[in-house]
Design a protein around this motif. Structure first.
Motif, mmCIF file in Angstrom:
data_model
loop_
_atom_site.group_PDB
_atom_site.id
_atom_site.type_symbol
_atom_site.label_atom_id
_atom_site.label_comp_id
_atom_site.label_asym_id
_atom_site.label_seq_id
_atom_site.Cartn_x
_atom_site.Cartn_y
_atom_site.Cartn_z
ATOM 1 N N GLU A 87 11.709 57.818 64.995
ATOM 2 C CA GLU A 87 10.337 57.707 64.492
ATOM 3 C C GLU A 87 9.642 56.601 65.263
ATOM 4 O OE1 GLU A 87 8.212 56.346 60.374
ATOM 5 O OE2 GLU A 87 9.976 57.636 60.218
ATOM 6 N N ASP A 88 8.415 56.857 65.675
ATOM 7 C CA ASP A 88 7.678 55.872 66.450
ATOM 8 C C ASP A 88 6.369 55.530 65.752
ATOM 9 O OD1 ASP A 88 6.909 54.148 68.486
ATOM 10 O OD2 ASP A 88 6.636 55.708 69.986
ATOM 11 N N ALA A 89 5.965 54.291 65.873
ATOM 12 C CA ALA A 89 4.668 53.823 65.387
ATOM 13 C C ALA A 89 3.990 53.103 66.554
ATOM 14 C CB ALA A 89 4.843 52.906 64.183
ATOM 15 N N PRO A 90 3.569 53.870 67.574
ATOM 16 C CA PRO A 90 2.992 53.237 68.766
ATOM 17 C C PRO A 90 1.664 52.561 68.449
ATOM 18 C CG PRO A 90 2.599 55.588 68.834
ATOM 19 C CD PRO A 90 3.481 55.328 67.637
ATOM 20 N N ILE A 91 1.349 51.600 69.277
ATOM 21 C CA ILE A 91 0.060 50.931 69.131
ATOM 22 C C ILE A 91 -0.608 50.878 70.499
ATOM 23 C CG2 ILE A 91 1.068 48.626 69.373
ATOM 24 C CD1 ILE A 91 -1.103 47.723 67.295
ATOM 25 N N GLY A 92 -1.856 51.245 70.535
ATOM 26 C CA GLY A 92 -2.633 51.174 71.763
ATOM 27 C C GLY A 92 -3.688 50.095 71.627
ATOM 28 N N LYS A 93 -3.856 49.333 72.658
ATOM 29 C CA LYS A 93 -4.906 48.311 72.664
ATOM 30 C C LYS A 93 -6.014 48.789 73.588
ATOM 31 C CE LYS A 93 -2.076 44.346 71.559
ATOM 32 N NZ LYS A 93 -2.431 44.193 70.190
ATOM 33 N N GLY A 94 -7.226 48.742 73.080
ATOM 34 C CA GLY A 94 -8.362 49.191 73.861
ATOM 35 C C GLY A 94 -9.474 48.175 73.860
ATOM 36 N N PRO A 111 9.652 52.708 68.814
ATOM 37 C CA PRO A 111 10.483 53.647 68.063
ATOM 38 C C PRO A 111 11.592 52.953 67.278
ATOM 39 C CG PRO A 111 11.095 53.679 70.371
ATOM 40 C CD PRO A 111 9.875 52.799 70.248
ATOM 41 N N VAL A 112 11.886 53.527 66.128
ATOM 42 C CA VAL A 112 13.069 53.174 65.351
ATOM 43 C C VAL A 112 14.008 54.360 65.518
ATOM 44 C CG1 VAL A 112 13.995 52.671 63.064
ATOM 45 C CG2 VAL A 112 11.737 51.785 63.728
ATOM 46 N N ILE A 113 15.160 54.080 66.111
ATOM 47 C CA ILE A 113 16.086 55.148 66.495
ATOM 48 C C ILE A 113 17.398 54.957 65.749
ATOM 49 C CG2 ILE A 113 17.272 56.247 68.430
ATOM 50 C CD1 ILE A 113 15.037 54.813 70.199
ATOM 51 N N HIS A 147 7.777 49.195 75.897
ATOM 52 C CA HIS A 147 8.732 49.789 74.960
ATOM 53 C C HIS A 147 9.362 48.678 74.132
ATOM 54 C CE1 HIS A 147 8.646 52.122 78.749
ATOM 55 N NE2 HIS A 147 8.320 53.071 77.894
ATOM 56 N N ALA A 148 9.362 48.835 72.827
ATOM 57 C CA ALA A 148 9.973 47.867 71.920
ATOM 58 C C ALA A 148 10.800 48.632 70.883
ATOM 59 C CB ALA A 148 8.895 47.020 71.249
ATOM 60 N N PRO A 149 11.918 49.235 71.329
ATOM 61 C CA PRO A 149 12.717 50.026 70.402
ATOM 62 C C PRO A 149 13.534 49.152 69.453
ATOM 63 C CG PRO A 149 13.809 49.937 72.515
ATOM 64 C CD PRO A 149 12.470 49.244 72.675
ATOM 65 N N ARG A 150 13.840 49.727 68.311
ATOM 66 C CA ARG A 150 14.757 49.110 67.347
ATOM 67 C C ARG A 150 15.780 50.166 66.997
ATOM 68 N NH1 ARG A 150 14.912 48.391 61.654
ATOM 69 N NH2 ARG A 150 12.928 49.457 61.396
ATOM 70 N N PHE A 151 17.041 49.770 66.969
ATOM 71 C CA PHE A 151 18.119 50.716 66.695
ATOM 72 C C PHE A 151 18.706 50.451 65.320
ATOM 73 C CE2 PHE A 151 17.766 50.495 71.273
ATOM 74 C CZ PHE A 151 17.752 51.824 71.600
ATOM 75 N N VAL A 152 19.013 51.528 64.624
ATOM 76 C CA VAL A 152 19.703 51.462 63.337
ATOM 77 C C VAL A 152 20.996 52.232 63.525
ATOM 78 C CG1 VAL A 152 19.608 52.068 60.892
ATOM 79 C CG2 VAL A 152 17.511 51.381 62.088
ATOM 80 N N VAL A 153 22.111 51.546 63.319
ATOM 81 C CA VAL A 153 23.413 52.163 63.511
ATOM 82 C C VAL A 153 23.927 52.666 62.175
ATOM 83 C CG1 VAL A 153 25.782 51.784 64.308
ATOM 84 C CG2 VAL A 153 23.863 50.619 65.450
#
Length: 155
Positions: A87-94, A111-113, A147-153
């Motif tokens: 699941e991703d919660a991207p953020i765009g700066k404009g 993303p939270v993977i 990219h700033a992923p976070r992993f859940v094991v």
């Protein structure tokens, strides 16, 4: 190999007077690709658009995130990394400049993977760095994508 992509944009904002004056029409439309469910859209709420509908900026950021996700899942599968949720919660700066012209300055995918127990997290992280070279959307934008992923094991 070149190939075409098609889309159909249908303006739905005619209130009966067309564009007789600036406030006479809505900035709404449907993305109406044949054979697919239409997506009702509006312009950015900062410009008076309907905040309950997708706008072009939402669609671009979502396409960027989805393209990255699909390539990530592909590379994870090839590497033997079992992803069970993404699941991703991207953020765009404009920014909006003089005269109302806007642009994206950057985007960060967050993303939270969820991965299986025993996953090599260094490898799982490294896969993200391969994607900008192949993702159709990331290769097409003119702003940096972080990219700033976070992993859940699973445990």
């Amino acid at each position: 190999m070149a190939h075409d992509y098609t889309s159909r944009i249908v303006w739905t904002g005619n209130r009966g007077q067309g564009t007789a004056h600036y406030r006479a029409y809505d900035r709404t439309w449907d993305v109406a690709v044949p054979g697919k469910a239409p997506i009702p859209c509006s312009n950015d709420p900062l410009l008076g658009g309907d905040p309950t509908k997708m706008n072009p900026e939402d669609l671009l950021l979502s396409a960027l995130s989805a393209c990255h996700m699909l390539w990530y899942l592909h590379y994870a599968s090839e590497a033997g990394i079992v992803v069970t949720a993404y699941e991703d919660a991207p953020i765009g700066k404009g920014e909006v400049g003089a005269g109302g012209a806007g642009r994206f300055l950057e985007a960060t995918l967050r993303p939270v993977i969820h991965v299986a127990a025993g996953t090599d997290l260094a490898l799982a992280e490294a896969l993200h760095h391969r994607i900008p070279a192949v993702c159709f959307i990331a290769r097409s934008v003119n702003f940096p994508v972080h990219h700033a992923p976070r992993f859940v094991v699973a445990g």
